[in-house]
Write an enzyme that holds these catalytic residues in place. Structure first.
Site, PDB file in Angstrom:
ATOM      1  N   GLN A  10       0.864  -1.289  -0.182  1.00  0.00           N
ATOM      2  CA  GLN A  10       0.031  -0.145   0.247  1.00  0.00           C
ATOM      3  C   GLN A  10       0.993   1.281  -0.144  1.00  0.00           C
ATOM      4  O   GLN A  10       1.737   1.385   0.703  1.00  0.00           O
ATOM      5  CB  GLN A  10      -0.856  -0.129   1.244  1.00  0.00           C
ATOM      6  CG  GLN A  10      -2.080   0.703   1.064  1.00  0.00           C
ATOM      7  CD  GLN A  10      -3.188   0.487   1.937  1.00  0.00           C
ATOM      8  OE1 GLN A  10      -3.626  -0.818   2.419  1.00  0.00           O
ATOM      9  NE2 GLN A  10      -4.242   1.259   2.427  1.00  0.00           N
ATOM     10  N   SER A  95       3.667  -6.845   2.520  1.00  0.00           N
ATOM     11  CA  SER A  95       2.394  -6.654   3.079  1.00  0.00           C
ATOM     12  C   SER A  95       1.335  -7.130   2.305  1.00  0.00           C
ATOM     13  O   SER A  95       1.440  -8.403   1.854  1.00  0.00           O
ATOM     14  CB  SER A  95       2.175  -5.317   3.539  1.00  0.00           C
ATOM     15  OG  SER A  95       0.952  -5.125   4.241  1.00  0.00           O
ATOM     16  N   LEU A  96       0.303  -6.486   1.794  1.00  0.00           N
ATOM     17  CA  LEU A  96      -0.557  -6.748   0.711  1.00  0.00           C
ATOM     18  C   LEU A  96      -0.075  -7.819  -0.372  1.00  0.00           C
ATOM     19  O   LEU A  96      -0.512  -8.408  -1.194  1.00  0.00           O
ATOM     20  CB  LEU A  96      -1.607  -5.774   0.345  1.00  0.00           C
ATOM     21  CG  LEU A  96      -1.209  -4.796  -0.635  1.00  0.00           C
ATOM     22  CD1 LEU A  96      -1.682  -5.257  -1.938  1.00  0.00           C
ATOM     23  CD2 LEU A  96      -1.596  -3.497  -0.519  1.00  0.00           C
ATOM     24  N   ARG A 120      -9.748  -7.904   3.959  1.00  0.00           N
ATOM     25  CA  ARG A 120      -8.489  -7.348   4.810  1.00  0.00           C
ATOM     26  C   ARG A 120      -8.333  -5.992   4.848  1.00  0.00           C
ATOM     27  O   ARG A 120      -8.292  -5.256   6.082  1.00  0.00           O
ATOM     28  CB  ARG A 120      -7.141  -7.839   4.004  1.00  0.00           C
ATOM     29  CG  ARG A 120      -5.743  -7.856   4.740  1.00  0.00           C
ATOM     30  CD  ARG A 120      -4.624  -8.293   3.824  1.00  0.00           C
ATOM     31  NE  ARG A 120      -3.400  -8.410   4.556  1.00  0.00           N
ATOM     32  CZ  ARG A 120      -2.729  -7.378   4.117  1.00  0.00           C
ATOM     33  NH1 ARG A 120      -2.728  -6.034   3.776  1.00  0.00           N
ATOM     34  NH2 ARG A 120      -1.381  -7.187   4.875  1.00  0.00           N
ATOM     35  N   HIS A 204       0.153  -3.774  11.147  1.00  0.00           N
ATOM     36  CA  HIS A 204       1.276  -4.621  11.302  1.00  0.00           C
ATOM     37  C   HIS A 204       1.722  -4.266  12.862  1.00  0.00           C
ATOM     38  O   HIS A 204       2.993  -4.152  13.145  1.00  0.00           O
ATOM     39  CB  HIS A 204       2.619  -4.618  10.221  1.00  0.00           C
ATOM     40  CG  HIS A 204       2.134  -4.769   8.972  1.00  0.00           C
ATOM     41  ND1 HIS A 204       1.967  -6.125   8.747  1.00  0.00           N
ATOM     42  CD2 HIS A 204       2.011  -4.219   7.946  1.00  0.00           C
ATOM     43  CE1 HIS A 204       1.460  -6.300   7.258  1.00  0.00           C
ATOM     44  NE2 HIS A 204       1.600  -5.059   6.732  1.00  0.00           N
ATOM     45  N   GLN A 253       0.775 -12.378   9.566  1.00  0.00           N
ATOM     46  CA  GLN A 253       1.445 -11.060   8.832  1.00  0.00           C
ATOM     47  C   GLN A 253       0.406  -9.807   9.324  1.00  0.00           C
ATOM     48  O   GLN A 253       1.093  -8.656   9.192  1.00  0.00           O
ATOM     49  CB  GLN A 253       1.428 -11.153   7.490  1.00  0.00           C
ATOM     50  CG  GLN A 253       1.750 -10.404   6.509  1.00  0.00           C
ATOM     51  CD  GLN A 253       1.011 -10.107   5.521  1.00  0.00           C
ATOM     52  OE1 GLN A 253      -0.172  -9.632   5.785  1.00  0.00           O
ATOM     53  NE2 GLN A 253       1.405 -10.162   4.145  1.00  0.00           N
TER      54      GLN A 253
END
Length: 313
Positions: A10, A95-96, A120, A204, A253
């Site tokens: 992101q 991440s994503l 998510r 996170h 994660q």
């Protein structure tokens, strides 16, 4: 040259993303159509035209970034005639971007990846009321002193390292006041600059536990195949191929540290010399040299990038 394909997280989204790919390749239009259908939403129009205020919403930005990443990989495979294992020894995503990596590797169907990322994004947004949490980038500091700064700044609240991006770039996440204290504590430990990030939730860190619970439930209902090339997982900074283990790491994660610097170093240890960033922006390909000066980064964003790359594989 041994390569890994990597996928952005992101912050790389921008109005107009994927438009040139869609104009040049029917394959890209097909991917965007598949994502639109899965989400029952005209996401491709939002990607193309905005408004930016809607595109940056976590629940839209996450599947949008995955869609463009997957379009690049599908073009390379379908139009370029190059199967993923012939181009890359590993996949990894920030991440994503880990979901994009898994879709590229055939572990997740594109429609499932899109729906999971929508959920998510929604779950992360809901986990913490707007204004309660924050994230900050700390520049010119390494992981351990940043962790010490978080410990000193917590004072009964949550603040933790969210991303170890490498090259002296660490991101912290948690309660807003604690994050602001962590910036000051990091400066006392040699950090050159600390700045709050324009994000809508503290990703996170342990405040995201409700989102992790939502993802665990959602992932239980999704079929995964072993990846065609190994995934280097964010929370492990090591490769995994077992679908059950992959699901577990995707849940971890949400609240865990994105170990990007160590992931890149792991890929280097496996013989990877080049990271090829598939999708939007050049964040990950730009970080490579700061992590390891012997490695190179290449971003595949536009049709010309893809055509030039295909001549080298």
């Amino acid at each position: 040259m041994s390569r890994a394909f990597v996928f952005p997280g992101q912050g790389s989204q921008a109005v107009g993303m994927g438009a040139d790919l869609a104009a040049a390749f029917a394959t890209a239009r097909d991917v965007f159509g598949e994502v639109d259908e899965a989400l029952k939403q005209n996401l491709s129009k939002l990607m193309r035209e905005g408004p930016e205020s809607d595109l940056v919403l976590t629940e839209n930005a996450q599947p949008a970034l995955m869609a463009v990443s997957l379009a690049v990989v599908r073009i390379l495979e379908k139009d370029g005639g190059k199967p993923l294992p012939a181009m890359a020894s590993h996949v990894a995503g920030h991440s994503l971007g880990e979901y994009s990596a898994l879709a590229a590797a055939g572990t997740l169907k594109v429609a499932d990846a899109a729906r999971l990322l929508k959920l998510r994004g929604q779950s992360m947004q809901k986990a913490v009321p707007v204004g309660v949490g924050a994230m900050a980038a700390l520049l010119g500091i390494e992981l351990e002193p940043a962790q010490e700064a978080c410990k000193a700044a917590a004072q009964g609240e949550v603040v933790a390292v969210a991303n170890d991006n490498g090259g002296g770039q660490v991101v912290v996440s948690g309660h807003k006041d604690a994050v602001e204290r962590a910036i000051e504590a990091a400066k006392a430990r040699g950090c050159k600059r600390g700045m709050l990030l324009p994000v809508s939730a503290p990703f996170h860190c342990s405040l995201m536990q409700p989102a992790a619970d939502a993802m665990k439930a959602a992932l239980e209902g999704v079929t995964m195949m072993p990846p065609r090339v190994p995934l280097v997982a964010n929370v492990l900074a090591a490769e995994i191929s077992d679908p059950a283990a992959i699901k577990q790491r995707l849940v971890e994660q949400v609240t865990g540290l994105v170990r990007w610097r160590e992931s890149v170093q792991y890929m280097k240890s496996k013989g990877v010399e080049m990271l090829v960033e598939c999708g939007t922006g050049k964040v990950l390909s730009g970080l490579v040299k700061r992590i390891d000066k012997d490695m190179t980064g290449l971003a595949l964003n536009a049709p010309a990038d893809i055509e030039a790359f295909l001549k080298t594989v």
